[in-house]
Design a protein around this motif. Structure first.
Motif, PDB file in Angstrom:
ATOM      1  N   TRP A 153       2.287 -21.854  -0.416  1.00  0.00           N
ATOM      2  CA  TRP A 153       1.459 -22.302  -1.484  1.00  0.00           C
ATOM      3  C   TRP A 153       1.702 -23.627  -1.519  1.00  0.00           C
ATOM      4  CZ3 TRP A 153      -2.928 -21.044  -3.924  1.00  0.00           C
ATOM      5  CH2 TRP A 153      -3.206 -21.856  -5.171  1.00  0.00           C
TER       6      TRP A 153
ATOM      7  N   SER B 251      10.137 -23.167  -8.302  1.00  0.00           N
ATOM      8  CA  SER B 251       9.351 -21.922  -8.490  1.00  0.00           C
ATOM      9  C   SER B 251       9.978 -20.776  -8.484  1.00  0.00           C
ATOM     10  CB  SER B 251       8.296 -21.936  -7.119  1.00  0.00           C
ATOM     11  OG  SER B 251       7.412 -22.664  -7.275  1.00  0.00           O
TER      12      SER B 251
ATOM     13  N   THR C 235       9.551 -13.938  -2.545  1.00  0.00           N
ATOM     14  CA  THR C 235       9.128 -15.070  -3.450  1.00  0.00           C
ATOM     15  C   THR C 235       8.844 -16.352  -2.764  1.00  0.00           C
ATOM     16  OG1 THR C 235       9.924 -13.997  -5.432  1.00  0.00           O
ATOM     17  CG2 THR C 235       9.722 -16.176  -5.539  1.00  0.00           C
TER      18      THR C 235
ATOM     19  N   ALA D  42      10.923 -17.859 -11.075  1.00  0.00           N
ATOM     20  CA  ALA D  42      10.779 -16.364 -11.000  1.00  0.00           C
ATOM     21  C   ALA D  42      12.106 -15.804 -11.349  1.00  0.00           C
ATOM     22  CB  ALA D  42      10.639 -16.437  -9.322  1.00  0.00           C
TER      23      ALA D  42
ATOM     24  N   ARG E 127       0.716 -15.002  -9.988  1.00  0.00           N
ATOM     25  CA  ARG E 127       1.947 -15.472  -9.175  1.00  0.00           C
ATOM     26  C   ARG E 127       3.125 -15.410  -9.945  1.00  0.00           C
ATOM     27  NH1 ARG E 127      -0.597 -20.770  -9.469  1.00  0.00           N
ATOM     28  NH2 ARG E 127      -1.806 -20.103  -7.607  1.00  0.00           N
ATOM     29  N   SER E 128       3.069 -15.989 -11.330  1.00  0.00           N
ATOM     30  CA  SER E 128       4.203 -15.864 -11.952  1.00  0.00           C
ATOM     31  C   SER E 128       4.888 -14.755 -12.558  1.00  0.00           C
ATOM     32  CB  SER E 128       4.016 -16.763 -13.242  1.00  0.00           C
ATOM     33  OG  SER E 128       3.532 -18.363 -12.648  1.00  0.00           O
TER      34      SER E 128
ATOM     35  N   SER F 199       6.825 -11.252 -11.176  1.00  0.00           N
ATOM     36  CA  SER F 199       8.172 -11.169 -11.134  1.00  0.00           C
ATOM     37  C   SER F 199       8.803 -10.175 -12.288  1.00  0.00           C
ATOM     38  CB  SER F 199       8.890 -12.403 -11.452  1.00  0.00           C
ATOM     39  OG  SER F 199       8.597 -13.479 -10.212  1.00  0.00           O
TER      40      SER F 199
ATOM     41  N   THR G 148       5.740 -18.659  -2.093  1.00  0.00           N
ATOM     42  CA  THR G 148       5.678 -19.854  -2.782  1.00  0.00           C
ATOM     43  C   THR G 148       5.921 -21.188  -1.681  1.00  0.00           C
ATOM     44  OG1 THR G 148       7.024 -18.799  -4.590  1.00  0.00           O
ATOM     45  CG2 THR G 148       7.007 -21.279  -4.497  1.00  0.00           C
TER      46      THR G 148
ATOM     47  N   THR H 111       9.579 -25.936  -4.477  1.00  0.00           N
ATOM     48  CA  THR H 111       9.807 -24.578  -3.875  1.00  0.00           C
ATOM     49  C   THR H 111      11.164 -23.887  -4.837  1.00  0.00           C
ATOM     50  OG1 THR H 111       8.870 -24.755  -2.089  1.00  0.00           O
ATOM     51  CG2 THR H 111      10.089 -22.893  -2.193  1.00  0.00           C
TER      52      THR H 111
ATOM     53  N   ARG I  80       1.877 -14.467  -4.929  1.00  0.00           N
ATOM     54  CA  ARG I  80       2.041 -15.866  -4.979  1.00  0.00           C
ATOM     55  C   ARG I  80       0.921 -16.852  -4.673  1.00  0.00           C
ATOM     56  NH1 ARG I  80       6.010 -15.793  -8.198  1.00  0.00           N
ATOM     57  NH2 ARG I  80       7.375 -14.275  -7.565  1.00  0.00           N
TER      58      ARG I  80
ATOM     59  N   ASN J 102       6.164 -21.694 -13.698  1.00  0.00           N
ATOM     60  CA  ASN J 102       6.394 -20.523 -13.436  1.00  0.00           C
ATOM     61  C   ASN J 102       6.560 -19.565 -14.928  1.00  0.00           C
ATOM     62  OD1 ASN J 102       6.869 -19.053 -10.382  1.00  0.00           O
ATOM     63  ND2 ASN J 102       6.775 -21.561 -10.472  1.00  0.00           N
TER      64      ASN J 102
END
Length: 200
Positions: free
Chosen positions: A151, A61, A144, A65, A123-124, A127, A148, A58, A117, A25
């Motif tokens: 995904w 992630s 978030t 974030a 997706r990163s 944030s 996440t 998760t 995401r 991330n």
């Protein structure tokens, strides 16, 4: 790199997965697709469980974030204004443009966080503007985590389902990623053309 993933997961288990995904991330070029699908496959040859891999990935992630959100807070709108004051003429940007973008993000930012995401690289990085606009932390974490979680669940389950053929999933995901990279490049090119036209 895959050997390193294997070593980290084998040595540290769920904590290793959390670390790898958090790193992905913060440094987007590290492919989460590889980590997640390999993590799913790894559950078929180790004592790790699918639910544990999903939850730890998760958590990683969300941790990554949060780091980028804090970086965004350090940049903040005021510092951006100073940058635009000094260099904005190059891209024809004004302070008003920053505030318009900030207002847009305040209005649609939560769903933007959620849907981004599922988009590589973005997706990163999404944030950072969330932190810059000082988005409500609780809602930022909620959207978030939801995006996440979906995904990560899909990729871990796919990795576990195909087993030793997990690399086939990564190849398909590369096509998916390349499609979005192309869209991002086209968007950047369109923006550059607009800027050059304005300057003329």
């Amino acid at each position: 790199m895959q050997d390193w993933f294997f070593t980290v997961m084998n040595e540290f288990g769920y904590l290793g997965i959390m670390f790898l995904i958090a790193l992905e991330n913060i440094f987007p070029p590290i492919p989460s697709e590889v980590v997640l699908t390999f993590g799913g496959f790894f559950t078929t040859v180790s004592s790790l469980h699918i639910v544990g891999v999903i939850l730890s990935s998760t958590a990683g992630s969300v941790l990554g974030a949060i780091v980028l959100y804090l970086i965004g807070m350090l940049l903040n709108i005021q510092r951006l204004e100073k940058i635009v004051e000094k260099w904005g003429y190059i891209l024809r940007l004004k302070k008003e443009d920053i505030h318009k973008a900030d207002e847009w993000f305040d209005k649609y930012g939560y769903w933007t966080i959620f849907f981004c995401r599922f988009i590589p690289i973005v997706r990163s990085l999404i944030s950072i503007p969330a932190g810059m606009s000082q988005m409500n932390v609780t809602l930022f974490l909620l959207f978030t985590t939801l995006g996440t979680l979906i995904w990560n669940t899909v990729l871990v389950l796919l990795g576990a389902y195909v087993g030793e053929s997990w690399e086939d999933i990564v190849r398909y995901l590369d096509i998916y990623s390349n499609f979005f990279y192309l869209l991002i490049c086209l968007g950047a090119l369109f923006f550059l053309i607009r800027v050059l036209r304005r300057r003329k």
